[in-house]
Design an enzyme around this catalytic site. Structure first.
Site, PDB file in Angstrom:
ATOM      1  N   ARG A 176      33.341  37.240  99.669  1.00 10.16           N
ATOM      2  CA  ARG A 176      34.721  36.826  99.398  1.00 10.16           C
ATOM      3  C   ARG A 176      35.178  35.888 100.496  1.00 10.16           C
ATOM      4  O   ARG A 176      35.103  36.232 101.684  1.00 10.16           O
ATOM      5  CB  ARG A 176      35.662  38.031  99.363  1.00 10.16           C
ATOM      6  CG  ARG A 176      35.205  39.113  98.411  1.00 10.16           C
ATOM      7  CD  ARG A 176      36.115  39.303  97.231  1.00 10.16           C
ATOM      8  NE  ARG A 176      35.505  40.265  96.327  1.00 10.16           N
ATOM      9  CZ  ARG A 176      36.122  41.303  95.777  1.00 10.16           C
ATOM     10  NH1 ARG A 176      37.394  41.508  96.034  1.00 10.16           N
ATOM     11  NH2 ARG A 176      35.498  42.125  94.970  1.00 10.16           N
ATOM     12  N   ARG A 184      40.195  44.922 108.000  1.00 15.65           N
ATOM     13  CA  ARG A 184      39.616  45.584 106.832  1.00 15.65           C
ATOM     14  C   ARG A 184      38.956  44.634 105.833  1.00 15.65           C
ATOM     15  O   ARG A 184      38.565  45.049 104.738  1.00 15.65           O
ATOM     16  CB  ARG A 184      40.692  46.400 106.126  1.00 15.65           C
ATOM     17  CG  ARG A 184      41.885  45.542 105.735  1.00 15.65           C
ATOM     18  CD  ARG A 184      42.647  46.143 104.607  1.00 15.65           C
ATOM     19  NE  ARG A 184      43.397  47.293 105.007  1.00 15.65           N
ATOM     20  CZ  ARG A 184      44.005  48.112 104.142  1.00 15.65           C
ATOM     21  NH1 ARG A 184      43.911  47.908 102.855  1.00 15.65           N
ATOM     22  NH2 ARG A 184      44.720  49.124 104.579  1.00 15.65           N
ATOM     23  N   HIS A 185      38.876  43.352 106.184  1.00 16.29           N
ATOM     24  CA  HIS A 185      38.241  42.383 105.280  1.00 16.29           C
ATOM     25  C   HIS A 185      37.064  41.689 105.944  1.00 16.29           C
ATOM     26  O   HIS A 185      37.141  41.278 107.097  1.00 16.29           O
ATOM     27  CB  HIS A 185      39.252  41.327 104.834  1.00 16.29           C
ATOM     28  CG  HIS A 185      40.264  41.844 103.870  1.00 16.29           C
ATOM     29  ND1 HIS A 185      41.513  42.263 104.264  1.00 16.29           N
ATOM     30  CD2 HIS A 185      40.195  42.025 102.536  1.00 16.29           C
ATOM     31  CE1 HIS A 185      42.178  42.687 103.194  1.00 16.29           C
ATOM     32  NE2 HIS A 185      41.398  42.557 102.134  1.00 16.29           N
ATOM     33  N   ARG A 372      34.061  49.645 104.141  1.00 17.53           N
ATOM     34  CA  ARG A 372      35.358  50.321 104.333  1.00 17.53           C
ATOM     35  C   ARG A 372      35.151  51.803 104.596  1.00 17.53           C
ATOM     36  O   ARG A 372      35.814  52.406 105.435  1.00 17.53           O
ATOM     37  CB  ARG A 372      36.213  50.178 103.065  1.00 17.53           C
ATOM     38  CG  ARG A 372      36.720  48.792 102.828  1.00 17.53           C
ATOM     39  CD  ARG A 372      38.219  48.728 103.059  1.00 17.53           C
ATOM     40  NE  ARG A 372      38.668  47.364 102.925  1.00 17.53           N
ATOM     41  CZ  ARG A 372      39.437  46.920 101.949  1.00 17.53           C
ATOM     42  NH1 ARG A 372      39.854  47.754 101.019  1.00 17.53           N
ATOM     43  NH2 ARG A 372      39.808  45.663 101.918  1.00 17.53           N
TER      44      ARG A 372
HETATM   45  P1  AMO Z   1      37.933  45.078  94.255  1.00 15.50           P
HETATM   46  O1  AMO Z   1      38.181  43.626  94.396  1.00 15.50           O
HETATM   47  O2  AMO Z   1      39.096  45.990  94.433  1.00 15.50           O
HETATM   48  O3  AMO Z   1      37.359  45.424  92.822  1.00 15.50           O
HETATM   49  O4  AMO Z   1      36.792  45.500  95.260  1.00 15.50           O
HETATM   50  C1  AMO Z   1      36.254  46.805  95.252  1.00 15.50           C
HETATM   51  C2  AMO Z   1      36.212  47.388  96.652  1.00 15.50           C
HETATM   52  O5  AMO Z   1      35.451  46.534  97.506  1.00 15.50           O
HETATM   53  C3  AMO Z   1      35.979  46.565  98.814  1.00 15.50           C
HETATM   54  N1  AMO Z   1      36.330  45.206  99.231  1.00 15.50           N
HETATM   55  C4  AMO Z   1      36.108  44.695 100.458  1.00 15.50           C
HETATM   56  N2  AMO Z   1      35.535  45.217 101.558  1.00 15.50           N
HETATM   57  C5  AMO Z   1      35.447  44.438 102.652  1.00 15.50           C
HETATM   58  N3  AMO Z   1      35.880  43.152 102.711  1.00 15.50           N
HETATM   59  C6  AMO Z   1      36.438  42.573 101.631  1.00 15.50           C
HETATM   60  N4  AMO Z   1      36.832  41.306 101.690  1.00 15.50           N
HETATM   61  C7  AMO Z   1      36.579  43.357 100.440  1.00 15.50           C
HETATM   62  N5  AMO Z   1      37.082  43.119  99.204  1.00 15.50           N
HETATM   63  C8  AMO Z   1      36.921  44.242  98.493  1.00 15.50           C
HETATM   64  C9  AMO Z   1      37.186  47.476  98.799  1.00 15.50           C
HETATM   65  C10 AMO Z   1      37.571  47.480  97.342  1.00 15.50           C
HETATM   66  O6  AMO Z   1      38.230  48.654  96.965  1.00 15.50           O
HETATM   67  N6  AMO Z   1      35.190  44.340  90.116  1.00 15.50           N
HETATM   68  C11 AMO Z   1      36.137  45.223  90.757  1.00 15.50           C
HETATM   69  C12 AMO Z   1      35.696  46.667  90.736  1.00 15.50           C
HETATM   70  C13 AMO Z   1      35.639  47.268  89.342  1.00 15.50           C
HETATM   71  O7  AMO Z   1      36.650  47.182  88.631  1.00 15.50           O
HETATM   72  O8  AMO Z   1      34.600  47.861  89.006  1.00 15.50           O
HETATM   73  C14 AMO Z   1      36.339  44.780  92.208  1.00 15.50           C
HETATM   74  O9  AMO Z   1      35.574  44.014  92.763  1.00 15.50           O
HETATM   75  O10 AMO Z   1      36.787  48.756  99.222  1.00 15.50           O
END
Ligand code: AMO
Length: 398
Positions: A176, A184-185, A372
């Site tokens: 991403r 947290r990202h 996370r």
């Molecule tokens: P979502 O975008 O909420 O859902 O992502 C799911 C989980 O991934 C983790 N996460 C991250 N961890 C670290 N850095 C990031 N940039 C980051 N972005 C997300 C979080 C989050 O809850 N396709 C949907 C899921 C689904 O519906 O099955 C999805 O990607 O813990």
């Protein structure tokens, strides 16, 4: 002397030991790699209960001086220095413990899924089309056209439901382009995705997720405890069923009833504290996200009985979102409509949509952030510490 099993006291006694060994150890830089032969003797003073009296010491590699980062020093280094010299940082037993926890969790997850009849799959990470909103897509040059790094396996795990695999899971990289610099990202993280067929509503997905989480924690504790990993005793006990708190209740708790505004980091913290106080629960679901909040999530099913709501949920742990998921839209006409209302051109999704045109079971699943989870369980200050070699907006090496 340190190896993966811990440190061993190596002792040279003046008068009895070879003076050449004295000279060698006196000038040998810290962190050099040695092979020591000698006689072990019981010792109360040493924390292993044993001391090694060497008869020969072979230097396999000499470390350069000075070290850019102390391994045994008590003074802490800042995160940037630690990540710049991560290999040295990872030599610290406390840092290694985090990755033993991570490995145990991944192993626990795999076991829990396989026991429940899920098939482990791997889906492409180079894509023509994203699934989770354009702002966080990484574009790469793919020969003479653009491609994107997968933000999640979303479209493919659903296509495998169309392939009749019924239950699949994937533990893989997700990318991403997070423009914000938060604790947290990450720009590269590990996503644990599951998708299951013939579900009978969102609660079947949630009960699978909570039992997988509880079992994985149990497994990790049992595996790490006997190995002396200090994190084993700090792992929370997760007892299903986790509380389910409707999104509308959360809005009331946040003092903005009916606002249909997505939950931010601060909101999640407030909710986490409240749930801990009132329900004494570290894990809980936030359920029934409004369609307005999930407008971009075109694959989320709108509820038949109330199209203003979805069956979507988050799984939070102590005020931080760990996972999100829910029932999917499996009817192709409604799916096209969702794509259009989210501002996408269905023509760009033909490969995905085809999976829905020739028989698609009702299904649903979730995406769970492994980093996370490790971050929160190990009590780390920053999610970057949960990865061996973290990637963020500014960091691409080492
Ligand atoms: P979502 O975008 O909420 O859902 O992502 C799911 C989980 O991934 C983790 N996460 C991250 N961890 C670290 N850095 C990031 N940039 C980051 N972005 C997300 C979080 C989050 O809850 N396709 C949907 C899921 C689904 O519906 O099955 C999805 O990607 O813990």
């Amino acid at each position: 002397m340190r190896d993966v099993s811990g440190t061993t006291q190596v002792t040279l006694k003046k008068g009895t030991a070879d003076p050449a060994l004295f000279a060698l150890l006196a000038e040998l830089p810290r962190e050099s790699v040695v092979e020591v032969e000698g006689t072990p003797r019981r010792s109360e003073k040493s924390h292993r209960g044993v001391e090694l009296f060497p008869t020969s010491i072979r230097v396999l590699t000499r470390a350069e001086v000075p070290l850019p980062l102390g391994v045994v020093d008590k003074v802490g280094a800042d995160l940037d220095t630690r990540f710049n010299h991560r290999v040295l940082d990872l030599r610290k037993p406390g840092v290694r413990a985090v990755f033993e926890l991570r490995s145990a969790l991944l192993d626990g997850f795999r076991r829990a899924f396989l026991e429940r009849g899920f098939l482990e799959v791997e889906t492409p990470k180079l894509l023509r089309q994203g699934a989770e909103g354009g702002a966080t897509l990484f574009r790469v040059d793919y020969f003479d056209r653009p491609a994107y790094l997968a933000q999640s396996p979303q479209l493919y795990k659903q296509m495998l439901i169309g392939a009749g695999f019924e239950r699949v899971f994937e533990i893989g990289p997700a990318f991403r382009a997070e423009p914000s610099d938060t604790v947290r990202h990450l720009t590269e993280f590990t996503s644990l995705d599951a998708e299951m067929s013939y579900i009978d509503g969102a609660d079947e997905i949630r009960s699978t997720l909570e039992s997988v989480v509880a079992e994985t924690l149990r497994y990790a504790r049992d595996r790490l405890g006997p190995r002396g990993n200090p994190l084993a005793d700090t792992l929370p006990v997760a007892t299903p069923p986790f509380p389910r708190i409707p999104f509308a209740t959360c809005e009331e708790w946040l003092g903005r009833p009916g606002a249909e505004q997505d939950l931010g980091t601060e909101d999640e913290k407030i909710l986490g504290t409240r749930v801990m106080q009132e329900l004494d629960a570290p894990f809980y679901f936030i359920t029934d996200f409004p369609t307005a909040v999930k407008a971009q999530t075109f694959y989320a099913a709108r509820r038949d009985d109330n199209p203003k709501l979805t069956g979507y949920f988050d799984l939070d742990f102590r005020g931080v979102e760990m996972a999100s998921g829910g029932p999917r839209e499996h009817r192709v006409a409604a799916l096209r409509q969702n794509l259009e209302s989210a501002g996408f051109d269905p023509a760009n999704f033909e490969g995905y949509l085809e999976a829905f045109r020739f028989g698609m079971p009702p299904h649903g699943g979730w995406g769970f952030g492994v980093d996370r989870f490790v971050w929160a369980l190990a009590g780390l200050s920053n999610i970057r510490e949960a990865r061996l070699f973290p990637r963020d907006r500014y960091r691409l090496e080492p």
